[in-house]
Design an enzyme around this catalytic site. Structure first.
Site, mmCIF file in Angstrom:
data_model
loop_
_atom_site.group_PDB
_atom_site.id
_atom_site.type_symbol
_atom_site.label_atom_id
_atom_site.label_comp_id
_atom_site.label_asym_id
_atom_site.label_seq_id
_atom_site.Cartn_x
_atom_site.Cartn_y
_atom_site.Cartn_z
ATOM 1 N N ASP A 12 -20.490 2.710 50.966
ATOM 2 C CA ASP A 12 -20.337 4.004 50.304
ATOM 3 C C ASP A 12 -19.142 3.844 49.358
ATOM 4 O OD1 ASP A 12 -20.439 6.942 49.921
ATOM 5 O OD2 ASP A 12 -18.554 6.874 51.028
ATOM 6 N N ASP A 14 -17.086 6.776 47.472
ATOM 7 C CA ASP A 14 -16.024 7.785 47.497
ATOM 8 C C ASP A 14 -15.484 8.001 48.903
ATOM 9 O OD1 ASP A 14 -16.298 8.566 44.644
ATOM 10 O OD2 ASP A 14 -18.308 9.080 45.316
ATOM 11 N N ASP A 171 -17.548 6.850 55.281
ATOM 12 C CA ASP A 171 -16.422 7.705 55.672
ATOM 13 C C ASP A 171 -16.861 9.112 56.065
ATOM 14 O OD1 ASP A 171 -15.407 9.805 53.175
ATOM 15 O OD2 ASP A 171 -16.969 8.335 52.779
#
Length: 231
Positions: A12, A14, A171
Site C-alpha cells: 500500500d 499512503d 496500514d
C-alpha cells in the site's frame, strides 16, 4: 537465489510506504472549506484512512450534504493533493530500506493504492521509490476499491505471481481486509493506533501494533523468510 523463493511483495502507498496522510488531510480540509464545511478535523479525517479518494469524495457529498458532485470534489482534492505531494512527501526510512533490501534480493514488488494514478506516480518519483517500484495499480483502474481485493489481485496478475505467493504491507483496516479477501499474507502496520485491535488486523500474519515505530526492514525481511519456509 532469493531466500524468499517465489514470494512477491505488494505495498500500500499512503501511510505504509510514505507519510502522505497529512497532505491528504490538508487537501481535503481546503476542499471542504471551499464548499462550506468549516473545521474539518484530523480526527474526522482518520475515519477515511485507507478508503480510496474516489469513495471518500462520495462519502463527503452524502455525509455533509454538499451540492457539488463527487467528481468535482475528487478533482479539487486531487489537484490540491498533487501540489502538496510533489514537494512534501516523506518515505518512511525503514520502509525505504525494506524496498532496497527486497530489490537487492530480486523479489518482485508492486504498489496497490487507493490514490489516483497521477498521485501515485508523483509520490514515487518525488521520493525516488520509482527506481524500485515500477508495477503500480490504482483503485481507479479496477471495479472496486479496498476492502474488496481487486487492487491486490490485479497487482498479483501483473507480477505474474499467484495470490497465495504474495505478501501485502498495509496500514489501514480496509487494506488488511482486502489482503485477507485476496488470499494473501499480510504485514499490518496500523497508522491509526486506536484501530490496532480491529478484527481485520487480526487476520494479518504479522501485526505491528506500534505502527511505523515498531517496523524494521530486517525484522520484516526475517519474517518473510520464515513465512516462505513454512508456506
Amino acid at each position: 537465489m532469493s531466500k524468499l523463493g517465489g514470494t512477491a511483495v505488494i505495498f500500500d502507498l499512503d501511510g505504509t510506504l510514505v507519510d502522505s496522510e497529512p497532505n491528504y488531510y490538508e487537501a481535503g480540509r481546503r476542499t471542504l472549506a471551499e464548499h462550506g464545511v468549516a473545521d474539518f478535523t484530523w480526527a474526522e479525517h482518520e475515519r477515511y484512512v485507507g478508503v480510496s479518494t474516489q469513495e471518500t469524495a462520495a462519502l463527503w457529498k452524502r455525509e455533509y450534504g454538499l451540492s457539488a458532485s463527487a467528481e468535482e470534489l475528487l478533482a479539487d482534492t486531487d489537484r490540491r493533493y498533487l501540489e502538496l505531494a510533489r514537494t512534501a512527501t516523506r518515505a518512511y526510512p525503514q520502509m525505504r530500506k525494506f524496498v532496497e533490501l527486497l530489490a537487492t534480493d530480486g523479489v518482485p514488488m508492486a504498489v496497490a493504492s487507493g490514490s489516483s494514478p497521477e498521485a501515485i506516480k508523483a509520490i514515487l518519483a518525488g521520493t525516488g521509490l520509482d527506481a524500485f517500484l515500477r508495477t503500480v495499480v490504482s483503485a481507479e483502474e479496477v471495479s472496486r476499491g479496498k476492502p474488496a481485493p481487486d487492487v491486490f489481485l490485479e497487482a498479483a496478475r501483473r507480477l505474474g505471481v499467484a495470490p497465495a505467493g504474495c505478501v501485502v504491507l498495509e496500514d489501514a483496516v480496509p487494506g488488511a481486509a482486502a489482503a485477507h479477501a485476496a488470499g494473501m499474507r499480510c504485514i499490518a502496520i496500523p497508522y491509526v493506533a486506536e484501530q490496532a485491535g480491529a478484527p481485520e488486523f487480526a487476520t494479518a500474519g504479522l501485526l505491528l501494533r506500534g505502527g511505523q515505530e515498531e517496523f524494521t526492514a530486517r525484522g520484516a525481511y526475517d519474517w518473510l523468510v520464515r513465512s516462505a519456509r513454512s508456506s
